[in-house]
Design an enzyme around this catalytic site. Structure first.
Site, PDB file in Angstrom:
ATOM      1  N   GLY A 116       0.795  -1.231   0.000  1.00 26.87           N
ATOM      2  CA  GLY A 116       0.000   0.000   0.000  1.00 26.87           C
ATOM      3  C   GLY A 116       0.824   1.276   0.000  1.00 26.87           C
ATOM      4  O   GLY A 116       0.378   2.307   0.506  1.00 26.87           O
ATOM      5  N   ILE A 136      -1.093   6.946   3.385  1.00 27.25           N
ATOM      6  CA  ILE A 136      -0.206   6.727   4.537  1.00 27.25           C
ATOM      7  C   ILE A 136       1.037   5.929   4.117  1.00 27.25           C
ATOM      8  O   ILE A 136       2.166   6.262   4.509  1.00 27.25           O
ATOM      9  CB  ILE A 136      -0.990   5.981   5.646  1.00 27.25           C
ATOM     10  CG1 ILE A 136      -2.131   6.871   6.155  1.00 27.25           C
ATOM     11  CG2 ILE A 136      -0.083   5.562   6.787  1.00 27.25           C
ATOM     12  CD1 ILE A 136      -3.254   6.134   6.877  1.00 27.25           C
ATOM     13  N   GLY A 137       0.823   4.904   3.305  1.00 24.96           N
ATOM     14  CA  GLY A 137       1.942   4.058   2.870  1.00 24.96           C
ATOM     15  C   GLY A 137       2.957   4.835   2.061  1.00 24.96           C
ATOM     16  O   GLY A 137       4.170   4.623   2.190  1.00 24.96           O
ATOM     17  N   TYR A 170     -15.455  -3.582   7.576  1.00 20.47           N
ATOM     18  CA  TYR A 170     -14.157  -2.921   7.805  1.00 20.47           C
ATOM     19  C   TYR A 170     -13.741  -3.020   9.277  1.00 20.47           C
ATOM     20  O   TYR A 170     -12.589  -3.335   9.585  1.00 20.47           O
ATOM     21  CB  TYR A 170     -14.256  -1.456   7.352  1.00 20.47           C
ATOM     22  CG  TYR A 170     -12.972  -0.689   7.554  1.00 20.47           C
ATOM     23  CD1 TYR A 170     -11.851  -0.949   6.753  1.00 20.47           C
ATOM     24  CD2 TYR A 170     -12.864   0.287   8.541  1.00 20.47           C
ATOM     25  CE1 TYR A 170     -10.668  -0.251   6.939  1.00 20.47           C
ATOM     26  CE2 TYR A 170     -11.683   0.988   8.730  1.00 20.47           C
ATOM     27  CZ  TYR A 170     -10.589   0.713   7.924  1.00 20.47           C
ATOM     28  OH  TYR A 170      -9.408   1.409   8.118  1.00 20.47           O
TER      29      TYR A 170
HETATM   30  N1  NAP Z   1      -7.200   7.128   6.204  1.00 18.53           N
HETATM   31  C1  NAP Z   1      -7.589   6.879   7.437  1.00 18.53           C
HETATM   32  O1  NAP Z   1      -8.199   7.734   8.125  1.00 18.53           O
HETATM   33  C2  NAP Z   1      -7.289   5.568   8.086  1.00 18.53           C
HETATM   34  C3  NAP Z   1      -7.693   5.394   9.424  1.00 18.53           C
HETATM   35  C4  NAP Z   1      -7.397   4.174  10.054  1.00 18.53           C
HETATM   36  C5  NAP Z   1      -6.733   3.178   9.359  1.00 18.53           C
HETATM   37  N2  NAP Z   1      -6.389   3.373   8.047  1.00 18.53           N
HETATM   38  C6  NAP Z   1      -5.667   2.273   7.358  1.00 18.53           C
HETATM   39  O2  NAP Z   1      -4.500   2.791   6.778  1.00 18.53           O
HETATM   40  C7  NAP Z   1      -4.098   1.945   5.689  1.00 18.53           C
HETATM   41  C8  NAP Z   1      -3.715   2.798   4.494  1.00 18.53           C
HETATM   42  O3  NAP Z   1      -4.877   3.488   4.049  1.00 18.53           O
HETATM   43  P1  NAP Z   1      -4.844   4.955   3.421  1.00 18.53           P
HETATM   44  O4  NAP Z   1      -5.676   5.801   4.286  1.00 18.53           O
HETATM   45  O5  NAP Z   1      -3.457   5.365   3.104  1.00 18.53           O
HETATM   46  O6  NAP Z   1      -5.718   4.682   2.104  1.00 18.53           O
HETATM   47  P2  NAP Z   1      -5.389   4.806   0.536  1.00 18.53           P
HETATM   48  O7  NAP Z   1      -4.848   6.146   0.224  1.00 18.53           O
HETATM   49  O8  NAP Z   1      -6.644   4.379  -0.127  1.00 18.53           O
HETATM   50  O9  NAP Z   1      -4.250   3.707   0.305  1.00 18.53           O
HETATM   51  C9  NAP Z   1      -4.552   2.341   0.326  1.00 18.53           C
HETATM   52  C10 NAP Z   1      -3.392   1.565  -0.261  1.00 18.53           C
HETATM   53  O10 NAP Z   1      -3.722   0.165  -0.212  1.00 18.53           O
HETATM   54  C11 NAP Z   1      -3.527  -0.374  -1.516  1.00 18.53           C
HETATM   55  N3  NAP Z   1      -4.417  -1.497  -1.777  1.00 18.53           N
HETATM   56  C12 NAP Z   1      -5.768  -1.539  -1.644  1.00 18.53           C
HETATM   57  N4  NAP Z   1      -6.236  -2.725  -2.039  1.00 18.53           N
HETATM   58  C13 NAP Z   1      -5.157  -3.462  -2.429  1.00 18.53           C
HETATM   59  C14 NAP Z   1      -4.990  -4.757  -2.949  1.00 18.53           C
HETATM   60  N5  NAP Z   1      -6.033  -5.557  -3.208  1.00 18.53           N
HETATM   61  N6  NAP Z   1      -3.731  -5.191  -3.229  1.00 18.53           N
HETATM   62  C15 NAP Z   1      -2.665  -4.401  -3.030  1.00 18.53           C
HETATM   63  N7  NAP Z   1      -2.759  -3.146  -2.550  1.00 18.53           N
HETATM   64  C16 NAP Z   1      -3.995  -2.684  -2.264  1.00 18.53           C
HETATM   65  C17 NAP Z   1      -3.829   0.774  -2.461  1.00 18.53           C
HETATM   66  O11 NAP Z   1      -3.303   0.494  -3.742  1.00 18.53           O
HETATM   67  P3  NAP Z   1      -3.754   1.355  -5.065  1.00 18.53           P
HETATM   68  O12 NAP Z   1      -2.918   2.602  -5.022  1.00 18.53           O
HETATM   69  O13 NAP Z   1      -3.443   0.442  -6.182  1.00 18.53           O
HETATM   70  O14 NAP Z   1      -5.227   1.657  -4.894  1.00 18.53           O
HETATM   71  C18 NAP Z   1      -3.124   1.910  -1.735  1.00 18.53           C
HETATM   72  O15 NAP Z   1      -1.730   1.875  -1.974  1.00 18.53           O
HETATM   73  C19 NAP Z   1      -5.284   1.006   5.444  1.00 18.53           C
HETATM   74  O16 NAP Z   1      -4.995  -0.258   6.007  1.00 18.53           O
HETATM   75  C20 NAP Z   1      -6.440   1.669   6.188  1.00 18.53           C
HETATM   76  O17 NAP Z   1      -7.380   0.729   6.632  1.00 18.53           O
HETATM   77  C21 NAP Z   1      -6.646   4.541   7.404  1.00 18.53           C
END
Ligand code: NAP
Length: 277
Positions: A7, A12-13, A161
């Site tokens: 990710g 975040i990643g 989720y």
């Molecule tokens: N944002 C928040 O407020 C928040 C709060 C609590 C926890 N989180 C957790 O933080 C983590 C990162 O989320 P984020 O907020 O940075 O969201 P994001 O911007 O949507 O990033 C999600 C990442 O996961 C990748 N991904 C999704 N499905 C996948 C799959 N099937 N195979 C491989 N990669 C996949 C996406 O790849 P693509 O670029 O190809 O789409 C993207 O790189 C998640 O685990 C989320 O649950 C987020």
């Protein structure tokens, strides 16, 4: 020192990787979108780019997870840090080509399999770590272990989720139960409420509330801080298996501490993934 992260192509990643590329010697970017990974690499300085290797990995496709772990093991003989960061919330119930409900596969099963396949490499490194990005949403979990794929029970995107984010913490603790005594560290974390692509694939009440919250969200750079802290820090053994928020260990829900639940989850995941393990 080397690191693998899922990710990193967004949110975040992305900022976790951009910081940690300055610290680690070799970084494996496990992602499903090669173009996005290449765009990310282009934003890095040349010496940082040279440290990174893209490996195709779609966490909803278990063959691709197995292949990714195999490819990674062709590049190194030990792995210091694995950050299981990828994930998301999904609008409706859908099934992957392996017939798993998508949020279960993308947020948990794919990482379970990946971690298991990388375990021989992780156990070769001294003090290796598995860091699982969970969420405070785990506190709303209501799990039915007999139907993890929502074949019978009603699906709600936030409910599904919340459950998988609980699984991330239960998994963290199981890893410590199983491998902690031979040196593995594992941590789970909540990154904050972060302005990323997260939630863009939702509708209804959750989408409405998420949009309302948007002006109060922290930046992805700030959202990456706890992951970065955990990847860089050497913490006392007493923190092994803990759940972190704002770079501090906090108490997760009582379900997240339940040994009975984590044993059930591990057994279920082994059953579901038997063809790939
Ligand atoms: N944002 C928040 O407020 C928040 C709060 C609590 C926890 N989180 C957790 O933080 C983590 C990162 O989320 P984020 O907020 O940075 O969201 P994001 O911007 O949507 O990033 C999600 C990442 O996961 C990748 N991904 C999704 N499905 C996948 C799959 N099937 N195979 C491989 N990669 C996949 C996406 O790849 P693509 O670029 O190809 O789409 C993207 O790189 C998640 O685990 C989320 O649950 C987020």
């Amino acid at each position: 020192m080397n690191l693998a992260i899922t990710g990193a192509t967004s949110g975040i990643g992305e900022y976790t990787l951009k910081n940690l590329v300055l610290v680690f010697n070799q970084l494996f970017i496990l992602a499903r979108n090669k173009q996005k990974a290449e765009n990310l690499l282009r934003e890095l300085k040349i010496d940082s780019q040279q440290k990174c290797i893209f490996i195709y990995c779609d966490l909803t496709d278990m063959d691709s997870v197995v292949n990714a772990a195999q490819e990674l093991s062709n590049h190194c003989d030990q792995l210091d840090v694995l950050i299981n960061n990828a994930g998301g919330i999904f609008k409706q119930k859908e099934f992957t080509k392996d017939q798993f409900e998508t949020s279960l596969a993308a947020n948990h099963l794919g990482h379970f399999l990946l971690t298991q396949k990388l375990m021989p490499l992780l156990l070769k490194a001294k003090g290796s770590k598995v860091i699982n990005v969970s969420s405070e949403a785990h506190r709303a979990a209501r799990v039915k272990f007999t139907d993890l794929n929502y074949r019978e029970i009603n699906y709600s995107s936030f409910g599904a989720y919340a459950n998988v984010k609980l699984f991330n913490i239960l998994f963290t603790k199981s890893l410590v139960d199983k491998y902690g005594s031979i040196g593995l560290k594992s941590y789970a974390l909540h990154p904050g409420v972060v302005k990323t692509n997260f939630g863009s694939d939702t509708s209804g009440v959750f989408a409405f509330l998420w949009k309302l919250a948007s002006p109060f969200m922290i930046s992805p750079e700030d959202g990456a801080k706890t992951s970065i802290f955990l990847a860089k820090s050497e913490l006392p053994e007493s923190f092994n298996g803990s759940y972190f928020k704002n770079s501090k260990a906090i108490q997760p829900s009582s379900s997240a501490l339940s040994k009975n639940m984590r044993v059930k989850l591990w057994t279920k995941c082994e059953e579901l993934l038997a063809d790939w393990l």
